[in-house]
Scaffold this active site. Structure first.
Site, PDB file in Angstrom:
ATOM      1  N   SER A 132      -0.059   4.389   4.596  1.00  0.00           N
ATOM      2  CA  SER A 132      -1.348   3.501   4.588  1.00  0.00           C
ATOM      3  C   SER A 132      -1.353   2.818   5.745  1.00  0.00           C
ATOM      4  O   SER A 132      -2.461   2.339   6.065  1.00  0.00           O
ATOM      5  CB  SER A 132      -1.316   2.714   3.323  1.00  0.00           C
ATOM      6  OG  SER A 132      -0.334   1.760   3.154  1.00  0.00           O
ATOM      7  N   GLY A 133      -0.532   2.654   6.382  1.00  0.00           N
ATOM      8  CA  GLY A 133      -0.445   2.028   7.953  1.00  0.00           C
ATOM      9  C   GLY A 133       0.083   0.549   7.942  1.00  0.00           C
ATOM     10  O   GLY A 133      -0.090  -0.387   8.645  1.00  0.00           O
ATOM     11  N   SER A 189       3.198  -0.688   8.430  1.00  0.00           N
ATOM     12  CA  SER A 189       4.180  -1.252   9.414  1.00  0.00           C
ATOM     13  C   SER A 189       3.396  -1.376  10.744  1.00  0.00           C
ATOM     14  O   SER A 189       3.529  -2.110  11.614  1.00  0.00           O
ATOM     15  CB  SER A 189       5.458   0.039   9.933  1.00  0.00           C
ATOM     16  OG  SER A 189       6.352  -0.511   8.842  1.00  0.00           O
ATOM     17  N   SER A 210       5.940  -1.750  -2.219  1.00  0.00           N
ATOM     18  CA  SER A 210       5.943  -2.548  -3.065  1.00  0.00           C
ATOM     19  C   SER A 210       4.978  -2.330  -4.312  1.00  0.00           C
ATOM     20  O   SER A 210       3.699  -2.932  -4.405  1.00  0.00           O
ATOM     21  CB  SER A 210       5.677  -3.962  -2.536  1.00  0.00           C
ATOM     22  OG  SER A 210       4.567  -4.287  -1.679  1.00  0.00           O
ATOM     23  N   GLY A 266       0.955  -1.167  -0.085  1.00  0.00           N
ATOM     24  CA  GLY A 266      -0.047  -0.036  -0.039  1.00  0.00           C
ATOM     25  C   GLY A 266       0.923   1.325  -0.061  1.00  0.00           C
ATOM     26  O   GLY A 266       2.157   1.100   0.008  1.00  0.00           O
ATOM     27  N   LEU A 267       0.223   2.368  -0.226  1.00  0.00           N
ATOM     28  CA  LEU A 267       0.931   3.991  -0.238  1.00  0.00           C
ATOM     29  C   LEU A 267       1.647   3.883   0.897  1.00  0.00           C
ATOM     30  O   LEU A 267       1.465   3.523   2.239  1.00  0.00           O
ATOM     31  CB  LEU A 267      -0.121   4.953  -0.363  1.00  0.00           C
ATOM     32  CG  LEU A 267      -0.713   4.961  -1.953  1.00  0.00           C
ATOM     33  CD1 LEU A 267      -1.921   5.812  -1.788  1.00  0.00           C
ATOM     34  CD2 LEU A 267       0.072   5.119  -3.016  1.00  0.00           C
TER      35      LEU A 267
END
Lengths: 206, 206
Positions: free
Chosen positions: B40-41, B43, B110, B36-37
């Site tokens: 975006s959360g 980690s 990714s 995700g961007l």
């Protein structure tokens, strides 16, 4: 915002520490770095130690040519730079395993002292256990299970450790195994005994 | 030849199988690939899942920029080739963890479908769980915890995903998390629920 579906998930202290993982596994993570000539018994000893640890309820893994050369390091050849990078990456991966509490056994010739010392240096004291498989060249060459020494003597493998490239023995390894006079089962037992005596097979708080 | 020092070490079947490790850990190994961007959360969700699994007695790990970019992939920059190699190596390392029975959570932007699909392809069916953190760009940009979007908008970071480089959303991810409308705790709970419902949190023979 939805409600948490599991009461086990909270925002506080979301980071599981290494010690918490080690306590759960009942052991201490470490890199056990086996080094020695081709046919000195590295993979066999690593697998025997892995098996013994598993039978004792411990969590370990083996990194060797089988799972590294065809995976992570498939892009690397045998140039000096690539050999160097090969060993560097393996050291980093073993460290990742150790940081999750796993005992990571690596089985690579790793002939250069500088490469091994660099891998030791990225770890905290006690996290890197160097195991020297001290096996006389003529014994390794006589075993030659994959015919590599014969090929190297015939000039078909350039820069083969012990034949046409140097092996730099460790100066202060934690463990020395004389795999030319002791069988692999006895050698593996020595590694397990070292781990036992040095507290790697107990949770860190015990 | 010396006698074995441990009756637990035998030459027969020295290879501990993946299933034996999984049975011991009471779970199935897998790569849980979060994509995700930036902001975006990933980690945070990965660490919350890791924590929840730990609290349930399971063994997992988190691979993210903190432990990869400064270690294994310290030699890689941000060229297209290096980004590609970065993701490839992470996929291989996660696979090594999965093969030892560990649930490996990876948290990297990714952005390219091809890179992620290649990582899926090196795994057996069911060993790669793609988790798409579907968070609207404007929400990510508003959060911008490290000021990266601001820098990217100012032209100080070239090829920044979502701003000056594409993000290719997964077509068939196993899990979609709407992290712009659901908080990270709820999102993490969804991942844990998926693992639970699909048998990853039980030993393979149960």
């Amino acid at each position: 915002m939805s409600q948490p579906k599991s009461a086990n998930i909270t925002h506080q202290e979301a980071c599981v520490t290494r010690v918490q993982r080690e306590a759960r596994l009942g052991q201490r993570g470490a890199t056990v770095w086996l080094t020695g000539l081709s046919a000195s018994g590295k993979s066999t000893v690593a697998r025997l130690v892995d098996q013994a640890l598993h039978q004792r309820g411990k969590h370990s893994c083996v990194l060797d040519g089988d799972n590294i050369r065809f995976g992570l390091n498939r892009d690397l050849g045998f140039s000096p730079e690539d050999r160097n990078e090969n060993i560097r990456r393996i050291g980093e991966v073993a460290k990742l395993f150790a940081q999750t509490g796993t005992i990571a056994l690596t089985a690579f010739i790793s002939p250069y002292r500088g490469d091994r010392d660099r891998n030791r240096a990225i770890n905290a004291e006690g996290d890197f256990i160097e195991v020297f498989l001290d096996c006389a060249l003529d014994v390794c060459e006589k075993r030659d299970p994959r015919g590599l020494y014969a090929k190297a003597r015939a000039g078909q493998i350039p820069e083969f450790t012990g034949v046409s490239a140097p092996y730099e023995a460790p100066k202060s390894p934690e463990i020395v195994l004389h795999t030319d006079r002791e069988d692999e089962v006895g050698s593996a037992a020595q590694v397990v005994a070292y781990l036992e005596e040095n507290g790697y097979l107990r949770a860190p708080s015990e």
